[in-house]
Design a protein around this motif. Structure first.
Motif, PDB file in Angstrom:
ATOM      1  N   VAL A  63       0.880  -1.168   0.000  1.00 12.94           N
ATOM      2  CA  VAL A  63       0.000   0.000   0.000  1.00 12.94           C
ATOM      3  C   VAL A  63       0.916   1.215   0.000  1.00 12.94           C
ATOM      4  O   VAL A  63       1.723   1.399   0.907  1.00 12.94           O
ATOM      5  CB  VAL A  63      -0.920   0.030   1.232  1.00 12.94           C
ATOM      6  N   VAL A  64       0.802   2.024  -1.036  1.00 14.90           N
ATOM      7  CA  VAL A  64       1.581   3.258  -1.123  1.00 14.90           C
ATOM      8  C   VAL A  64       0.649   4.408  -0.751  1.00 14.90           C
ATOM      9  O   VAL A  64      -0.353   4.642  -1.434  1.00 14.90           O
ATOM     10  CB  VAL A  64       2.171   3.481  -2.528  1.00 14.90           C
ATOM     11  N   ALA A  65       0.957   5.081   0.329  1.00 10.36           N
ATOM     12  CA  ALA A  65       0.075   6.125   0.849  1.00 10.36           C
ATOM     13  C   ALA A  65       0.709   7.497   0.664  1.00 10.36           C
ATOM     14  O   ALA A  65       1.938   7.638   0.665  1.00 10.36           O
ATOM     15  CB  ALA A  65      -0.223   5.870   2.324  1.00 10.36           C
ATOM     16  N   ILE A  66      -0.135   8.490   0.543  1.00  7.32           N
ATOM     17  CA  ILE A  66       0.311   9.865   0.336  1.00  7.32           C
ATOM     18  C   ILE A  66      -0.139  10.719   1.520  1.00  7.32           C
ATOM     19  O   ILE A  66      -1.316  10.727   1.875  1.00  7.32           O
ATOM     20  CB  ILE A  66      -0.254  10.445  -0.974  1.00  7.32           C
ATOM     21  N   VAL A  81       2.124  22.605   3.292  1.00  2.00           N
ATOM     22  CA  VAL A  81       1.821  21.762   2.140  1.00  2.00           C
ATOM     23  C   VAL A  81       3.146  21.408   1.463  1.00  2.00           C
ATOM     24  O   VAL A  81       3.938  22.294   1.150  1.00  2.00           O
ATOM     25  CB  VAL A  81       0.895  22.500   1.159  1.00  2.00           C
ATOM     26  N   PRO A  82       3.431  20.125   1.260  1.00  2.00           N
ATOM     27  CA  PRO A  82       4.732  19.735   0.704  1.00  2.00           C
ATOM     28  C   PRO A  82       4.879  20.128  -0.760  1.00  2.00           C
ATOM     29  O   PRO A  82       3.897  20.175  -1.508  1.00  2.00           O
ATOM     30  CB  PRO A  82       4.742  18.214   0.879  1.00  2.00           C
ATOM     31  N   ASP A  83       6.122  20.414  -1.162  1.00  2.00           N
ATOM     32  CA  ASP A  83       6.391  20.751  -2.560  1.00  2.00           C
ATOM     33  C   ASP A  83       6.222  19.548  -3.475  1.00  2.00           C
ATOM     34  O   ASP A  83       5.872  19.694  -4.646  1.00  2.00           O
ATOM     35  CB  ASP A  83       7.815  21.301  -2.697  1.00  2.00           C
ATOM     36  N   THR A  84       6.522  18.368  -2.970  1.00  2.00           N
ATOM     37  CA  THR A  84       6.328  17.132  -3.714  1.00  2.00           C
ATOM     38  C   THR A  84       5.526  16.173  -2.839  1.00  2.00           C
ATOM     39  O   THR A  84       5.523  16.302  -1.608  1.00  2.00           O
ATOM     40  CB  THR A  84       7.666  16.469  -4.092  1.00  2.00           C
ATOM     41  N   PRO A  85       4.849  15.190  -3.437  1.00  2.00           N
ATOM     42  CA  PRO A  85       4.044  14.260  -2.627  1.00  2.00           C
ATOM     43  C   PRO A  85       4.876  13.529  -1.580  1.00  2.00           C
ATOM     44  O   PRO A  85       6.005  13.110  -1.857  1.00  2.00           O
ATOM     45  CB  PRO A  85       3.484  13.280  -3.670  1.00  2.00           C
ATOM     46  N   VAL A  86       4.323  13.410  -0.383  1.00  2.00           N
ATOM     47  CA  VAL A  86       4.965  12.665   0.700  1.00  2.00           C
ATOM     48  C   VAL A  86       4.432  11.236   0.655  1.00  2.00           C
ATOM     49  O   VAL A  86       3.263  10.991   0.958  1.00  2.00           O
ATOM     50  CB  VAL A  86       4.670  13.304   2.067  1.00  2.00           C
ATOM     51  N   ALA A  87       5.280  10.304   0.249  1.00  3.72           N
ATOM     52  CA  ALA A  87       4.853   8.912   0.100  1.00  3.72           C
ATOM     53  C   ALA A  87       5.427   8.048   1.213  1.00  3.72           C
ATOM     54  O   ALA A  87       6.552   8.261   1.663  1.00  3.72           O
ATOM     55  CB  ALA A  87       5.283   8.364  -1.258  1.00  3.72           C
ATOM     56  N   PHE A  88       4.630   7.083   1.663  1.00  4.21           N
ATOM     57  CA  PHE A  88       5.092   6.112   2.651  1.00  4.21           C
ATOM     58  C   PHE A  88       4.359   4.807   2.403  1.00  4.21           C
ATOM     59  O   PHE A  88       3.383   4.751   1.645  1.00  4.21           O
ATOM     60  CB  PHE A  88       4.859   6.619   4.085  1.00  4.21           C
ATOM     61  N   PHE A  89       4.846   3.737   3.033  1.00  4.87           N
ATOM     62  CA  PHE A  89       4.262   2.412   2.839  1.00  4.87           C
ATOM     63  C   PHE A  89       3.456   1.975   4.054  1.00  4.87           C
ATOM     64  O   PHE A  89       3.812   2.292   5.196  1.00  4.87           O
ATOM     65  CB  PHE A  89       5.351   1.369   2.608  1.00  4.87           C
ATOM     66  N   GLU A 207      -4.224  10.988 -11.068  1.00  6.84           N
ATOM     67  CA  GLU A 207      -3.271  10.881 -12.172  1.00  6.84           C
ATOM     68  C   GLU A 207      -1.879  11.340 -11.741  1.00  6.84           C
ATOM     69  O   GLU A 207      -0.875  10.686 -12.038  1.00  6.84           O
ATOM     70  CB  GLU A 207      -3.749  11.705 -13.371  1.00  6.84           C
ATOM     71  N   ASP A 208      -1.825  12.486 -11.058  1.00  6.93           N
ATOM     72  CA  ASP A 208      -0.537  12.998 -10.586  1.00  6.93           C
ATOM     73  C   ASP A 208       0.176  11.976  -9.701  1.00  6.93           C
ATOM     74  O   ASP A 208       1.384  11.764  -9.810  1.00  6.93           O
ATOM     75  CB  ASP A 208      -0.732  14.290  -9.783  1.00  6.93           C
ATOM     76  N   LEU A 209      -0.577  11.348  -8.793  1.00  2.00           N
ATOM     77  CA  LEU A 209       0.025  10.432  -7.827  1.00  2.00           C
ATOM     78  C   LEU A 209       0.527   9.157  -8.493  1.00  2.00           C
ATOM     79  O   LEU A 209       1.616   8.668  -8.166  1.00  2.00           O
ATOM     80  CB  LEU A 209      -0.988  10.096  -6.727  1.00  2.00           C
ATOM     81  N   ILE A 210      -0.242   8.617  -9.416  1.00  2.74           N
ATOM     82  CA  ILE A 210       0.195   7.390 -10.096  1.00  2.74           C
ATOM     83  C   ILE A 210       1.453   7.658 -10.919  1.00  2.74           C
ATOM     84  O   ILE A 210       2.406   6.855 -10.917  1.00  2.74           O
ATOM     85  CB  ILE A 210      -0.924   6.825 -10.993  1.00  2.74           C
ATOM     86  N   VAL A 211       1.485   8.785 -11.614  1.00  2.00           N
ATOM     87  CA  VAL A 211       2.687   9.145 -12.375  1.00  2.00           C
ATOM     88  C   VAL A 211       3.882   9.263 -11.436  1.00  2.00           C
ATOM     89  O   VAL A 211       4.971   8.720 -11.703  1.00  2.00           O
ATOM     90  CB  VAL A 211       2.460  10.465 -13.142  1.00  2.00           C
TER      91      VAL A 211
END
Length: 260
Positions: A63-66, A81-89, A207-211
């Motif tokens: 599970v990839v969460a934002i 608000v982060p400049d780029t998406p903050v991803a974690f598992f 779309e942004d997140l999947i890319v």
């Protein structure tokens, strides 16, 4: 269509949901041959929904969460608000199904609910261009990104805070035909509304997140992407019933229990 994963008499399968509470005889599952992550056929064998136990609609390898994908949620945490998406598992062992009891982790005293739209991946994919994102998405479901907030604040990595057993309830099924761009996302605790937002408020779209994610890693069939939570997160306690409702999809309900 709505695709559910279920258990009946020790057998696990998938079915397409037909009808609703207003349908004569109630909703039924038309059992499918195989699984929904490839071409499949309906068997024509139909089972009343109330005769089966619904399971998590997918068993993801990851599970990839934002995080902080809604501006108001970032502000309520006192963060930018982060400049780029903050991803974690969140690990596969964090996944729970609709109706499953969720154990309150003994190492935390402040667990929060986080209602989220979850994206279910339908095919193996890597480096997906924006215009082809729709080809790799099977559908959408409800998620609760349960978070041990005190642990999240005290530990640099979020592995324990976000990844404890049962911290990722998913369900009740996968909706394959909904447009995710502007859906209401709501969370209630014991019937009291806590969160209410819309996916149109997300800083970055599906779309942004999947890319962004597939630039770095391959997603496999059944993997899940959590898209962030609107403002209003707050504590849950043992005995609470938490419900996540997403417009056009359904309601995911879980009860918090003492972890044995």
């Amino acid at each position: 269509m709505r695709i559910a994963r279920f258990s009946l008499d020790g057998t696990v399968g998938f079915g397409v949901l037909e009808g609703d509470a207003n349908t004569e005889g109630g909703p039924v599952l038309d059992i499918i041959k195989g699984h929904p992550f490839a071409e499949f056929e309906r068997s024509g064998q139909k089972i009343p929904l109330d005769k089966v136990r619904l399971l998590s609609p997918t068993l993801p390898s990851k599970v990839v969460a934002i995080g902080r994908n809604y501006a108001e949620h970032a502000r309520e945490l006192g963060q930018e608000v982060p400049d780029t998406p903050v991803a974690f598992f969140k690990p596969s062992t964090s996944v729970a199904g609709p109706g499953d009891p969720v154990g309150y982790p003994a190492f935390s005293s402040e667990v929060h609910h986080e209602a989220e739209l979850a994206v279910v991946i339908g095919r193996m994919c890597s480096q997906v261009p924006r215009e082809r994102v729709h080809e790799v998405v099977l559908g959408y479901t409800c998620a609760n990104d349960l978070t041990a907030r005190d642990i999240q604040r005290s530990e640099a990595q979020w592995a324990r805070a976000k990844g404890f057993d049962g911290s990722c309830p998913l369900g009740p099924w996968i909706e394959t035909e909904v447009d995710p761009s502007d859906l209401a996302v709501m969370c209630t605790v014991n019937g009291e509304q806590r969160q209410l937002g819309r996916t149109s408020e997300m800083i970055r779209s599906v779309e942004d997140l999947i890319v962004h994610i597939t630039e770095a890693m391959t997603l496999l069939p059944g993997d899940v992407v959590l898209t962030g939570t609107p403002a209003g997160v707050g504590p849950v306690n043992v005995g609470d019933e938490v419900a996540v409702t997403i417009e056009g999809i359904g309601t995911l309900t879980n009860k918090v229990v003492k972890r044995g």
